[in-house]
Design a protein around this motif. Structure first.
Motif, PDB file in Angstrom:
ATOM      1  N   VAL A 577       0.862  -1.179   0.000  1.00  0.00           N
ATOM      2  CA  VAL A 577       0.000   0.000   0.000  1.00  0.00           C
ATOM      3  C   VAL A 577       0.898   1.229   0.000  1.00  0.00           C
ATOM      4  O   VAL A 577       1.786   1.374   0.854  1.00  0.00           O
ATOM      5  CB  VAL A 577      -0.937   0.014   1.219  1.00  0.00           C
ATOM      6  N   LEU A 578       0.680   2.078  -0.965  1.00  0.00           N
ATOM      7  CA  LEU A 578       1.431   3.321  -1.090  1.00  0.00           C
ATOM      8  C   LEU A 578       0.473   4.480  -0.876  1.00  0.00           C
ATOM      9  O   LEU A 578      -0.676   4.433  -1.337  1.00  0.00           O
ATOM     10  CB  LEU A 578       2.075   3.422  -2.472  1.00  0.00           C
ATOM     11  N   ALA A 579       0.924   5.503  -0.205  1.00  0.00           N
ATOM     12  CA  ALA A 579       0.031   6.623   0.086  1.00  0.00           C
ATOM     13  C   ALA A 579       0.813   7.918   0.165  1.00  0.00           C
ATOM     14  O   ALA A 579       1.971   7.939   0.601  1.00  0.00           O
ATOM     15  CB  ALA A 579      -0.713   6.389   1.394  1.00  0.00           C
ATOM     16  N   VAL A 580       0.184   8.989  -0.272  1.00  0.00           N
ATOM     17  CA  VAL A 580       0.708  10.338  -0.102  1.00  0.00           C
ATOM     18  C   VAL A 580      -0.291  11.130   0.731  1.00  0.00           C
ATOM     19  O   VAL A 580      -1.499  11.114   0.450  1.00  0.00           O
ATOM     20  CB  VAL A 580       0.943  11.025  -1.458  1.00  0.00           C
ATOM     21  N   VAL A 581       0.205  11.776   1.756  1.00  0.00           N
ATOM     22  CA  VAL A 581      -0.602  12.682   2.568  1.00  0.00           C
ATOM     23  C   VAL A 581      -0.062  14.083   2.343  1.00  0.00           C
ATOM     24  O   VAL A 581       1.126  14.339   2.563  1.00  0.00           O
ATOM     25  CB  VAL A 581      -0.538  12.315   4.061  1.00  0.00           C
ATOM     26  N   ASP A 582      -0.910  14.972   1.891  1.00  0.00           N
ATOM     27  CA  ASP A 582      -0.474  16.334   1.585  1.00  0.00           C
ATOM     28  C   ASP A 582      -0.382  17.139   2.877  1.00  0.00           C
ATOM     29  O   ASP A 582      -1.187  18.034   3.145  1.00  0.00           O
ATOM     30  CB  ASP A 582      -1.432  16.989   0.602  1.00  0.00           C
ATOM     31  N   SER A 583       0.604  16.803   3.671  1.00  0.00           N
ATOM     32  CA  SER A 583       0.849  17.501   4.931  1.00  0.00           C
ATOM     33  C   SER A 583       2.250  17.163   5.401  1.00  0.00           C
ATOM     34  O   SER A 583       2.741  16.060   5.175  1.00  0.00           O
ATOM     35  CB  SER A 583      -0.165  17.089   5.996  1.00  0.00           C
ATOM     36  N   ASP A 584       2.892  18.122   6.059  1.00  0.00           N
ATOM     37  CA  ASP A 584       4.185  17.846   6.672  1.00  0.00           C
ATOM     38  C   ASP A 584       4.091  17.831   8.191  1.00  0.00           C
ATOM     39  O   ASP A 584       5.116  17.816   8.885  1.00  0.00           O
ATOM     40  CB  ASP A 584       5.228  18.863   6.205  1.00  0.00           C
ATOM     41  N   ASP A 585       2.870  17.838   8.705  1.00  0.00           N
ATOM     42  CA  ASP A 585       2.644  17.785  10.148  1.00  0.00           C
ATOM     43  C   ASP A 585       2.584  16.326  10.593  1.00  0.00           C
ATOM     44  O   ASP A 585       1.692  15.581  10.156  1.00  0.00           O
ATOM     45  CB  ASP A 585       1.337  18.493  10.505  1.00  0.00           C
ATOM     46  N   PRO A 586       3.499  15.867  11.459  1.00  0.00           N
ATOM     47  CA  PRO A 586       3.528  14.455  11.846  1.00  0.00           C
ATOM     48  C   PRO A 586       2.218  13.954  12.441  1.00  0.00           C
ATOM     49  O   PRO A 586       1.807  12.820  12.168  1.00  0.00           O
ATOM     50  CB  PRO A 586       4.671  14.393  12.860  1.00  0.00           C
ATOM     51  N   ASP A 587       1.569  14.778  13.241  1.00  0.00           N
ATOM     52  CA  ASP A 587       0.316  14.329  13.854  1.00  0.00           C
ATOM     53  C   ASP A 587      -0.762  14.105  12.800  1.00  0.00           C
ATOM     54  O   ASP A 587      -1.518  13.120  12.857  1.00  0.00           O
ATOM     55  CB  ASP A 587      -0.158  15.357  14.888  1.00  0.00           C
ATOM     56  N   THR A 588      -0.835  15.020  11.847  1.00  0.00           N
ATOM     57  CA  THR A 588      -1.822  14.856  10.776  1.00  0.00           C
ATOM     58  C   THR A 588      -1.515  13.605   9.958  1.00  0.00           C
ATOM     59  O   THR A 588      -2.414  12.830   9.608  1.00  0.00           O
ATOM     60  CB  THR A 588      -1.815  16.094   9.859  1.00  0.00           C
ATOM     61  N   VAL A 589      -0.252  13.400   9.654  1.00  0.00           N
ATOM     62  CA  VAL A 589       0.140  12.243   8.868  1.00  0.00           C
ATOM     63  C   VAL A 589      -0.237  10.949   9.576  1.00  0.00           C
ATOM     64  O   VAL A 589      -0.822  10.028   8.979  1.00  0.00           O
ATOM     65  CB  VAL A 589       1.654  12.284   8.578  1.00  0.00           C
ATOM     66  N   LEU A 590       0.084  10.855  10.868  1.00  0.00           N
ATOM     67  CA  LEU A 590      -0.247   9.635  11.616  1.00  0.00           C
ATOM     68  C   LEU A 590      -1.753   9.435  11.697  1.00  0.00           C
ATOM     69  O   LEU A 590      -2.246   8.298  11.607  1.00  0.00           O
ATOM     70  CB  LEU A 590       0.355   9.707  13.017  1.00  0.00           C
ATOM     71  N   ASP A 591      -2.493  10.517  11.842  1.00  0.00           N
ATOM     72  CA  ASP A 591      -3.953  10.406  11.897  1.00  0.00           C
ATOM     73  C   ASP A 591      -4.517   9.838  10.598  1.00  0.00           C
ATOM     74  O   ASP A 591      -5.456   9.038  10.623  1.00  0.00           O
ATOM     75  CB  ASP A 591      -4.546  11.794  12.172  1.00  0.00           C
ATOM     76  N   ARG A 592      -3.920  10.239   9.461  1.00  0.00           N
ATOM     77  CA  ARG A 592      -4.415   9.755   8.179  1.00  0.00           C
ATOM     78  C   ARG A 592      -4.017   8.295   7.929  1.00  0.00           C
ATOM     79  O   ARG A 592      -4.765   7.533   7.312  1.00  0.00           O
ATOM     80  CB  ARG A 592      -3.847  10.609   7.026  1.00  0.00           C
ATOM     81  N   LEU A 593      -2.854   7.894   8.414  1.00  0.00           N
ATOM     82  CA  LEU A 593      -2.335   6.570   8.086  1.00  0.00           C
ATOM     83  C   LEU A 593      -2.773   5.476   9.053  1.00  0.00           C
ATOM     84  O   LEU A 593      -2.739   4.289   8.693  1.00  0.00           O
ATOM     85  CB  LEU A 593      -0.805   6.609   8.017  1.00  0.00           C
ATOM     86  N   LYS A 594      -3.176   5.835  10.255  1.00  0.00           N
ATOM     87  CA  LYS A 594      -3.554   4.808  11.233  1.00  0.00           C
ATOM     88  C   LYS A 594      -4.666   3.893  10.726  1.00  0.00           C
ATOM     89  O   LYS A 594      -4.588   2.662  10.889  1.00  0.00           O
ATOM     90  CB  LYS A 594      -3.961   5.463  12.554  1.00  0.00           C
ATOM     91  N   PRO A 595      -5.722   4.423  10.117  1.00  0.00           N
ATOM     92  CA  PRO A 595      -6.769   3.510   9.615  1.00  0.00           C
ATOM     93  C   PRO A 595      -6.240   2.524   8.578  1.00  0.00           C
ATOM     94  O   PRO A 595      -6.690   1.377   8.524  1.00  0.00           O
ATOM     95  CB  PRO A 595      -7.804   4.462   9.012  1.00  0.00           C
ATOM     96  N   LEU A 596      -5.283   2.952   7.758  1.00  0.00           N
ATOM     97  CA  LEU A 596      -4.696   2.036   6.780  1.00  0.00           C
ATOM     98  C   LEU A 596      -3.831   0.981   7.461  1.00  0.00           C
ATOM     99  O   LEU A 596      -3.865  -0.199   7.113  1.00  0.00           O
ATOM    100  CB  LEU A 596      -3.841   2.814   5.769  1.00  0.00           C
ATOM    101  N   ALA A 597      -3.070   1.400   8.446  1.00  0.00           N
ATOM    102  CA  ALA A 597      -2.140   0.479   9.097  1.00  0.00           C
ATOM    103  C   ALA A 597      -2.845  -0.653   9.824  1.00  0.00           C
ATOM    104  O   ALA A 597      -2.247  -1.711  10.059  1.00  0.00           O
ATOM    105  CB  ALA A 597      -1.247   1.246  10.066  1.00  0.00           C
ATOM    106  N   GLY A 598      -4.103  -0.461  10.167  1.00  0.00           N
ATOM    107  CA  GLY A 598      -4.804  -1.475  10.938  1.00  0.00           C
ATOM    108  C   GLY A 598      -5.679  -2.412  10.146  1.00  0.00           C
ATOM    109  O   GLY A 598      -6.393  -3.231  10.730  1.00  0.00           O
ATOM    110  N   ILE A 599      -5.615  -2.387   8.830  1.00  0.00           N
ATOM    111  CA  ILE A 599      -6.561  -3.191   8.047  1.00  0.00           C
ATOM    112  C   ILE A 599      -6.149  -4.654   7.937  1.00  0.00           C
ATOM    113  O   ILE A 599      -6.970  -5.504   7.592  1.00  0.00           O
ATOM    114  CB  ILE A 599      -6.743  -2.596   6.630  1.00  0.00           C
TER     115      ILE A 599
END
Length: 761
Positions: A577-599
């Motif tokens: 799974v490859l993903a780009v999050v248009d943000s450089d804020d670590p908290d925002t990035v982790l918030d976006r990726l957590k749902p993917l990481a748990g599938i």
């Protein structure tokens, strides 16, 4: 003797003396500044007072930009031909096609033998040179798969690897004075290079006749062989003898060599800067004018580093049927690549597909595109491909026996307006280069997921990229385009000018013309998060459902793709799974990726904050050498339903697809009304593609998925059946496209790239 009607060129022959550290290179640079086409150096490896010629040639090529370099002539007894061939190809590649090769059979045998080389009789030396030429040309034939074997008496190779191919067809000129050598030139050489100061009266004309007769005996046209001549003399005020007088006398003395003996390259042997300048300013232009005047317009007395020497018999023998090669427009002749040319192996194939076109026309501007299209219109029965970056999965940018128009040289990237973020980009630019050019401004343009893709193909088909959910498709940022139509006219298309064509080019552009310039409005994009996650996807159907649900629920600043390979016995199914999050804020990035990481079970991960340009820097430089005919199908689906997931998992499990990918779309892509562009299937949240090695197996499994699709993305479809057009475009869209096709391309010139009329090869 005939005038072979070659264009005139001029060179210098400079002594490679090492007494003056900057002497020979300085004179070479002066030669370039004065407009000479060629600079040459003698080759005497046994002479300690001289620089090694090969080293000197390399140095001069590095400190010049335009002029060709060549030995005058290379002592082949001291230069192993296989190694020399590789060195020549390397220098030609590094210099951008500016190396020419002149060979000699050997002289000064005492010195040659003293250096450890074998002494040969004159007859043996000629035979050895012939074998050396065979070895060198065999090494350069990189397109031939069989190892090189030349069972020569003096030079032999047994199973040598071929390549690299040089940047251009390196001519093999031969310095010679005796009939046996001259007959060798007629059989195998590309040029004869004698010197006036060694020739006796009548020997030049006799040599020309022997060369021509030997060429005819082996089926060659004597016009294939260029005639060069080393000359020397003295510039004086009053004429005292041959090449001893003012510039006007030099012209009178040399004119018969051009018109009566067929000499077309004159090389001045001199280390005197003043003489080099006088020859360049007084002799060369006047001689060109005199030759052109005497020819009465037949032929070209003009310049050019080599002129229109007839292509060799070997090259012409490789021509494909049905192409009027001799009618290629003069504007394209120097950049046209035929199957027998050295460059052919570099342009025949694409990134993923092997090809064997009959002719590749490499264009450099809109006028040349129009000329190429005019030539293509004269061949309505041949396949026609248009190539920008050569990456296209569909394979339409190469063919078998047809014509390819290559626009890769139209690769400029220009900022038009900082305030409105308007940029102009050529179709041959690659998206990695675009991303790199926009990065200093803090900008980016959603543009596929691989930096090696060319702008032209993607920006006329759609453009599903790493910023799609937030910023839409590439075509959604297109504000105008300059297009060369099938009839050769260049038109500007925008919302205000030719709006119907502007509508069509955004999604079906390959049907209507060749875009030579795009104008985009780009987005403000800073550093982004680049995530690469690897999962155990053994429960493949559940994995597909869970991933798609997480993507659809995510904010638009996340765009994600997944790739699953075929099942391998005894191992789990892995998914990347490859993903780009248009943000450089670590908290925002982790918030976006957590749902993917748990599938599913997470096996590996990499998350970086990088510039968008770094994400697109996934490029393998070099030429494309794809092989075979990959088989791929594409589909657009609104949601990954349990039914779709189960059938897709079955396709993967059977091994029918060795590569299965789903790209997220939706978001901003769906905000655009479906009738706003020719890309109309805007409701889809996902784009699906599958590659299979067995066409029938993949076709059968893919048919079971068809009921789930709401269209398809043309760039990932290799199928040729007319039904693909009906799947790609909704009915109203297709009706409108067909009406526009009749208006803009009534002769159906652009018939081989998902033709909306339904006619396929």
């Amino acid at each position: 003797m005939p005038d072979y009607l070659h264009s005139l060129s001029f060179g210098t022959s400079i002594t490679p003396a090492n007494g003056k550290p900057g002497g020979a290179p300085a004179l070479a640079r002066l030669s370039e500044q004065l407009g000479y086409n060629l600079v040459t150096f003698q080759d005497h490896p046994y002479q300690p007072a001289f620089h090694d010629t090969w080293t000197l040639l390399t140095w001069v090529a590095a400190v010049t930009e335009r002029i060709h370099v060549a030995p005058n002539v290379l002592s082949i007894p001291m230069r192993p031909p296989a190694v020399t061939a590789r060195a020549a190809a390397s220098l030609d590649l590094l210099s951008g096609g500016r190396f020419d090769l002149a060979l000699g059979a050997g002289a000064f045998w005492d010195a040659i033998e003293a250096m450890g080389a074998r002494r040969l009789t004159p007859g043996q030396a000629v035979d050895a040179l012939g074998e050396a030429i065979d070895v060198m040309r065999g090494i350069w034939a990189a397109g031939e798969r069989a190892p090189l074997r030349v069972p020569g008496t003096y030079h032999h190779v047994d199973g040598a690897k071929r390549g690299p191919a040089p940047a251009h067809d390196i001519p093999v000129w031969i310095g010679a004075y005796k009939p046996k050598m001259q007959r060798l030139i007629g059989r195998k050489g590309d040029g004869w290079l004698p010197s006036t100061f060694y020739l006796k009266p009548g020997e030049l004309r006799t040599g020309m006749r022997i060369i021509d007769e030997a060429a005819a005996e082996v089926g060659r046209d004597p016009r294939e062989i260029r005639r060069l001549l080393n000359v020397s003399g003295t510039f004086t005020r009053d004429g005292r003898g041959f090449l001893d007088g003012p510039g006007t006398q030099w012209v009178e003395d040399l004119l018969p060599y051009a018109l009566e003996d067929g000499v077309s390259t004159f090389i001045l042997a001199s280390d005197d800067p003043a003489s080099l300048q006088r020859f360049a300013e007084e002799v060369a232009p006047a001689l060109r004018e005199a030759v052109a005047r005497e020819r009465g317009g037949d032929g070209d007395g003009g310049g050019g580093g080599g002129g229109p020497t007839l292509r060799s018999t070997a090259i012409r023998a490789a021509r494909r049927p049905g192409i009027a090669y001799d009618n290629v427009p003069a504007t394209l002749a120097s950049a046209a690549v035929e199957p027998g040319d050295a460059q052919y192996n570099r342009v025949r194939s694409t990134y993923i597909r092997g090809g064997s076109p009959g002719l590749v026309l490499r264009v450099r501007d809109a006028a040349e595109v129009a000329d190429a299209l005019a030539f293509a219109r004269e061949h309505p029965d041949l396949p026609l491909g248009v190539r920008s970056g050569g990456h296209g999965i569909s394979g339409r940018s190469t063919n078998d026996g047809g014509i390819v128009i290559d626009v890769s040289a139209l690769n400029t990237i220009e900022v038009m307006d900082e305030r409105t973020r308007r940029v102009r980009i050529g179709p041959g630019a690659r998206w990695a280069d675009v991303a790199q050019a926009l990065a200093p401004h803090g900008w980016a343009l959603s543009s596929g997921d691989y930096g090696g893709v060319g702008v032209g193909g993607l920006a006329t088909a759609g453009g599903v990229g790493w910023l799609a959910r937030e910023h839409g498709l590439t075509i959604d940022h297109l504000r105008a385009a300059d297009i060369v139509l099938a009839d050769g006219r260049t038109v500007h298309a925008s919302a205000e000018e030719n709006p119907d064509l502007f509508w069509a080019v955004r999604g079906a552009g390959a049907n209507f013309g060749i875009v030579v310039s795009f104008e985009f409005e780009v987005d403000v994009v800073g550093d982004v998060a680049w995530a690469q996650l690897v999962f155990d996807a053994s429960d493949t159907a559940q994995f597909l459902e869970s991933w798609s649900a997480a993507v659809e629920a995510a904010p638009r600043d996340l765009t994600s793709n997944l790739v699953i390979g075929g099942r391998r016995r005894g191992r789990p199914v892995y998914a990347q799974v490859l993903a780009v999050v248009d943000s450089d804020d670590p908290d925002t990035v982790l918030d976006r990726l957590k749902p993917l990481a748990g599938i599913a079970p997470l096996l590996d991960q990499s998350i970086q904050i990088v510039p968008y340009a770094a994400v697109m820097a996934n490029v393998r430089d070099g030429d494309h050498h794809g092989q075979g005919e990959p088989h791929a199908h594409s589909g657009l689906v609104e949601h990954i339903t349990p039914e779709f997931a189960a059938e897709a998992a079955e396709l993967i499990d059977t091994g029918a697809a060795y590569f299965f990918q789903i790209r997220s779309v939706g978001g901003a892509v769906s905000d655009v009304p479906p009738d706003a562009t020719a890309y109309a299937n805007r409701s889809a949240n996902f784009s699906v593609v599958a590659f299979g090695t067995n066409a029938s197996g993949l076709d059968q499994r893919w048919e079971r998925l068809r009921r789930h699709f709401t269209g398809m993305y043309l760039s990932f479809e290799t199928g040729l059946d007319p039904e693909r057009i009906d799947i790609a475009f909704p009915g109203d869209t297709l009706t409108r496209l067909r009406a526009l096709k009749e208006r803009y391309d009534p002769e159906n010139v652009f018939r081989d790239n998902f033709n909306v009329l339904g006619a396929t090869p």
